[in-house]
Write an enzyme that holds these catalytic residues in place. Structure first.
Site, short mmCIF file in Angstrom:
data_model
loop_
_atom_site.label_atom_id
_atom_site.label_comp_id
_atom_site.label_asym_id
_atom_site.label_seq_id
_atom_site.Cartn_x
_atom_site.Cartn_y
_atom_site.Cartn_z
CB CYS A 2 -0.94 0.09 1.19
SG CYS A 2 -1.84 -1.45 1.50
NE ARG A 27 5.39 2.53 -1.53
CZ ARG A 27 5.94 1.96 -0.46
NH1 ARG A 27 5.23 1.22 0.35
NH2 ARG A 27 7.21 2.16 -0.19
CD1 TRP A 74 -0.96 -6.08 -3.95
CD2 TRP A 74 -0.34 -6.77 -1.93
NE1 TRP A 74 -0.61 -7.42 -4.06
CE2 TRP A 74 -0.22 -7.87 -2.83
CE3 TRP A 74 -0.01 -7.00 -0.59
CZ2 TRP A 74 0.22 -9.14 -2.43
CZ3 TRP A 74 0.43 -8.25 -0.20
CH2 TRP A 74 0.54 -9.30 -1.12
CG ASN A 98 2.89 0.47 3.55
OD1 ASN A 98 2.66 -0.67 3.15
ND2 ASN A 98 4.10 1.00 3.52
N GLY A 99 1.27 -1.78 5.58
CA GLY A 99 1.95 -2.79 6.41
C GLY A 99 0.95 -3.73 7.04
CD GLU A 479 13.24 -12.52 -14.70
OE1 GLU A 479 13.26 -12.83 -13.50
OE2 GLU A 479 12.77 -11.45 -15.11
CE LYS A 483 9.31 -10.43 -15.26
NZ LYS A 483 10.61 -10.23 -14.65
CD GLU A 486 6.18 -10.92 -12.14
OE1 GLU A 486 7.02 -10.85 -13.05
OE2 GLU A 486 6.19 -10.20 -11.16
CG HIS A 502 16.10 -36.12 -11.15
ND1 HIS A 502 16.59 -37.39 -10.90
CD2 HIS A 502 17.13 -35.43 -11.70
CE1 HIS A 502 17.87 -37.45 -11.26
NE2 HIS A 502 18.22 -36.27 -11.76
CE LYS A 602 8.78 -2.08 -10.73
NZ LYS A 602 9.20 -3.23 -11.56
#
Ligand code: M6R
Length: 607
Positions: A2, A27, A74, A98-99, A479, A483, A486, A502, A602
């Site tokens: 947030c 955020r 968020w 925030n938190g 990565e 991506k 996301e 495996h 972000k």
């Protein structure tokens, strides 16, 4: 996470609050809200979803108060609906947060027993109710906040607005960042300094435990013990925020295309091309003195750390222990004092990474961080910052900051190799020459976009996508999968190519694309063997390799993307471009919200 904002202004502040919130939307963007005082009375407006929904509401029913607070959320506790949107309010105050308030359950139980009725599912509402409870007992707003803060556990930043208090905002910081901005007859609070940049370039950063009382005349800051403290004013460089997509459809596309330039700028910071040497760095300890190096990060930054492990171990023969910060911080890892702990972060505000940094510091480590946001908490809390110079990254999915992290980490590994005597001057010159080719090779990789896009259309039809790679291509596979997840919400996993047999190979059938990252390097043939094992079981392979690799191993399944030739040491930086473009176009084709994917933010400032 947030973002929070507070303004003690001289004119109606609601739109100023929204303007600052726009800079904090990285955020979170689950809901947004603003509260002001009109003739001393609290008024608030909240909306589910992105900030533009709140803006629309404000345009229909403007808030006119000259003092206000705002929030972009968020969601942590409670669904992202309007009821749970901040500011949370009672008849006496409004608060944005925030938190996480970790002990909200016992506090809520205590208040419920006193007859308080809660309206939301959030942890924040207990803060509103606790302070209100203190106010009802006759305390002033300052006294009520002072009495409440020590009762809260967790990491948080708060901003309070009080009924009838036209010239007073109170902010508090405990483990989540909060900046105070200084204006002409106006004062500001914000989760970061760039949020306040339309109003002021003079800020001071609260320290942990600080709380601040803002009026139009200035600010009084107190520490956790209630003692007045001075926090130095700093001038923030302007232009830290440029909400401009240029000619691109999305910020992500713009940031992908900025890579040759920002990676070049970053490399030039560390390399003296005229001399063909690395520039000396003023590190708190020489790499030569180390017996081990620890690197800690989260998400994509962790995958950059994983690439770095290969580089440091090979080029500098330096053992590297890497960990995701959320595990490292509670693992109580024994750390030999005097070693180097490296932290990697785009935002410099990731809560888990920050907590790990503080743990490492307490264990006597020299702390160096690879950070993109100057002035971030991580930058300020590190002995030395080795910056990535990617510039502001707006798209939630990291691209240019990630490749700049790769570049910085490779430079550090080369420097380490020289300091430890595992690389000769000739080796250094050869590696510098390889670095010099990176921006140009990245530009060539970008020219493959039209060729990559049709594969993205195929990927878009899949429910599961697997990525594989060996050596430094393994983190690139991770990565690539991150991506894709996301951006497109398609399930994707990255594996070390040799690990496929495996277990993951059981997933293979003709519906599961397998993306193989395989530059023609020392482990190419091994990767190709693993790829063939997949093909033998009907897997559809998209091979990302170079001309030689394609000549030796192209398969007639899904296709081959032929990357420009490059030195294998820099291949992760170049091949990252291909996995970015693939994920980007898959998401675009599927009509997803590329720059602000669902459920993400972000900067992840909660643990
Ligand atoms: O700001 P940081 O680099 O510390 O953030 C770490 C992760 O949250 C971040 O890399 C995340 O995984 C990105 N969305 C990756 O695209």
């Amino acid at each position: 996470m947030c973002g929070i904002v507070g303004i003690v202004g001289t004119n109606p502040v609601a739109m100023q609050v929204v303007d600052a919130l726009k800079r904090l939307e990285y955020r979170g963007y689950d809901s947004a809200g603003v509260a002001t005082l009109e003739n001393g009375h609290l008024t608030r407006l909240r909306a589910e979803g992105k900030l533009r929904n709140l803006e629309l509401k404000l345009s229909q029913a403007p808030l006119t108060g000259a003092i206000g607070i705002g929030h972009t959320r968020w969601a942590t506790h409670g669904r992202p609906n309007e009821t749970n949107a901040h500011p949370h309010a009672t008849d006496k105050l409004a608060v944005v947060h925030n938190g996480i308030i970790e002990n909200f359950r016992p506090l809520k139980a205590e208040l419920t027993a006193k007859g308080v009725v809660f309206e939301t599912e959030t942890d924040t509402e207990v803060v509103a109710q606790l302070v209100t409870d203190e106010l009802r007992q006759g305390k002033t707003p300052m006294e009520a906040v002072a009495a409440t803060l020590p009762r809260l556990r967790g990491a948080f930043a708060l901003a309070f607005l009080f009924e009838g208090e036209e010239n007073q905002l109170i902010g508090a910081r405990h483990g989540a960042p909060l900046a105070v901005g200084y204006g002409e007859g106006e004062m500001y609070l914000g989760s970061d300094a760039p949020a306040l940049s339309p109003f002021t370039d003079e800020v001071s950063y609260l320290e942990d435990g600080d709380w601040a009382v803002l009026t139009r005349d200035g600010v009084e800051i107190r520490d956790a013990g209630g003692h007045p403290v001075d926090r130095p004013r700093q001038t923030i460089p302007q232009g830290q925020f440029t909400a401009n997509k240029g000619n691109h459809r999305h910020f992500m596309a713009k940031e992908i295309y900025e890579q040759p330039e920002v990676v070049a700028r970053t490399i030039a910071h560390y390399v003296d091309f005229a001399e063909g040497r690395m520039r000396p760095l003023d590190l708190p300890v020489s790499f030569a003195a180390l017996t081990r190096l620890s690197i800690t990060a989260c998400g994509g930054s962790y995958y950059a750390a994983l690439v770095a492990k290969y580089w440091f171990e090979k080029l500098a023969r330096l053992p590297v222990e890497i960990d995701v910060a959320s595990e490292f911080r509670y693992r109580e890892a024994p750390l030999e004092a005097g070693q180097l702990a490296l932290f990697v972060s785009q935002s410099g505000e990731t809560a888990d990474t920050l907590a790990s940094l503080h743990y490492a510091k307490a264990q006597g480590q020299h702390v160096v961080s690879v950070v993109n946001v100057p002035g971030s908490t991580m930058a300020r809390d590190s002995a030395v910052v080795t910056p990535t110079l990617a510039g502001p990254e707006i798209s939630v999915a990291s691209t240019k900051a990630t490749t700049c992290q790769y570049a910085v980490l490779l430079c550090l590994a080369i420097l380490a190799g020289r300091q430890r005597g595992t690389l000769s001057l000739d080796d250094e010159r050869r590696l510098v020459a390889a670095l010099a080719t990176v921006p140009g090779t990245m530009s060539d990789a970008l020219k493959l976009e039209d060729m990559i896009e049709p594969y993205a259309r195929e990927i878009a039809r899949a429910h599961d996508v697997l990525y594989m790679g060996r050596g430094t291509s393994y983190p690139v596979a991770l990565e690539g999968a991150l991506k894709l997840k996301e951006l497109s919400y398609i399930h994707a996993e990255g594996y070390a190519a040799g690990e496929f047999k495996h277990g993951p190979i059981a997933l293979i059938d003709e519906t599961v694309p397998v993306i193989v990252i395989a530059p023609h390097d020392a482990v190419f043939e091994k990767t190709v063997s693993n790829m063939q094992e997949v093909a033998a079981r009907g897997g559809r392979i998209l091979l990302i390799t170079d001309a030689l690799g394609s000549q030796e191993a192209a398969m007639d399944t899904m296709g081959t993307i032929v990357m420009p030739d490059c030195d294998p040491v820099v291949a992760p930086i170049v091949y990252a471009v291909a996995v970015q473009l693939l994920a980007y176009h898959t998401a675009v084709f599927m009509g997803k919200d590329v720059d602000q994917p669902r459920n993400l933010a972000k900067s992840v400032t909660v643990e």
